[in-house]
Write a protein that holds these residues in place. Sequence first.
Motif, PDB file in Angstrom:
ATOM      1  N   PRO A  43       0.819  -1.219   0.000  1.00  0.00           N
ATOM      2  CA  PRO A  43       0.000   0.000   0.000  1.00  0.00           C
ATOM      3  C   PRO A  43       0.850   1.266   0.000  1.00  0.00           C
ATOM      4  CG  PRO A  43      -0.126  -1.106   2.126  1.00  0.00           C
ATOM      5  CD  PRO A  43       0.668  -1.989   1.224  1.00  0.00           C
ATOM      6  N   VAL A  44       0.400   2.261  -0.744  1.00  0.00           N
ATOM      7  CA  VAL A  44       1.072   3.554  -0.795  1.00  0.00           C
ATOM      8  C   VAL A  44       0.788   4.329   0.482  1.00  0.00           C
ATOM      9  CG1 VAL A  44       1.181   5.752  -2.051  1.00  0.00           C
ATOM     10  CG2 VAL A  44       0.921   3.607  -3.310  1.00  0.00           C
ATOM     11  N   SER A  45      -0.436   4.244   0.960  1.00  0.00           N
ATOM     12  CA  SER A  45      -0.858   4.972   2.153  1.00  0.00           C
ATOM     13  C   SER A  45      -0.504   4.203   3.420  1.00  0.00           C
ATOM     14  CB  SER A  45      -2.365   5.197   2.113  1.00  0.00           C
ATOM     15  OG  SER A  45      -2.787   5.883   3.257  1.00  0.00           O
ATOM     16  N   HIS A  46      -0.265   4.967   4.483  1.00  0.00           N
ATOM     17  CA  HIS A  46       0.016   4.357   5.781  1.00  0.00           C
ATOM     18  C   HIS A  46      -1.208   4.386   6.693  1.00  0.00           C
ATOM     19  CE1 HIS A  46       4.218   4.163   4.735  1.00  0.00           C
ATOM     20  NE2 HIS A  46       4.156   5.437   4.364  1.00  0.00           N
ATOM     21  N   LYS A  47      -2.236   5.096   6.277  1.00  0.00           N
ATOM     22  CA  LYS A  47      -3.439   5.236   7.084  1.00  0.00           C
ATOM     23  C   LYS A  47      -4.502   4.242   6.610  1.00  0.00           C
ATOM     24  CE  LYS A  47      -2.567  10.029   8.110  1.00  0.00           C
ATOM     25  NZ  LYS A  47      -3.094  11.396   8.083  1.00  0.00           N
ATOM     26  N   PRO A  48      -5.334   3.739   7.538  1.00  0.00           N
ATOM     27  CA  PRO A  48      -6.348   2.742   7.186  1.00  0.00           C
ATOM     28  C   PRO A  48      -7.330   3.177   6.102  1.00  0.00           C
ATOM     29  CG  PRO A  48      -6.098   2.847   9.560  1.00  0.00           C
ATOM     30  CD  PRO A  48      -5.290   3.964   8.985  1.00  0.00           C
ATOM     31  N   VAL A  49      -7.754   4.427   6.103  1.00  0.00           N
ATOM     32  CA  VAL A  49      -8.704   4.883   5.083  1.00  0.00           C
ATOM     33  C   VAL A  49      -8.047   4.873   3.706  1.00  0.00           C
ATOM     34  CG1 VAL A  49     -10.093   6.830   4.277  1.00  0.00           C
ATOM     35  CG2 VAL A  49     -10.058   6.258   6.696  1.00  0.00           C
TER      36      VAL A  49
END
Length: 72
Positions: A43-49
């Motif tokens: 995943p690129v994002s580190h946040k759950p959303v």
Amino acid sequence: MLYPSIDSLLSKLDSKYTLVTVSSRRAREIRENAARGPMVERPVSHKPVGVALEEIVGDHLKYERISANENE
């Protein structure tokens, strides 16, 4: 530029409201249960959303609309 874009997300779901509901429920699953972690390999994002939105764009996450007649 934000990833994933709103246009790519709305091509997978029927409305912004569905997008918010599906992504928020999945984000809560990711946050509360480590065993139900990301379905995206890197995943690129580190946040759950953000991870939930990446799952929607990557066709890892789907939804099924239940009509009012099926609930009865």
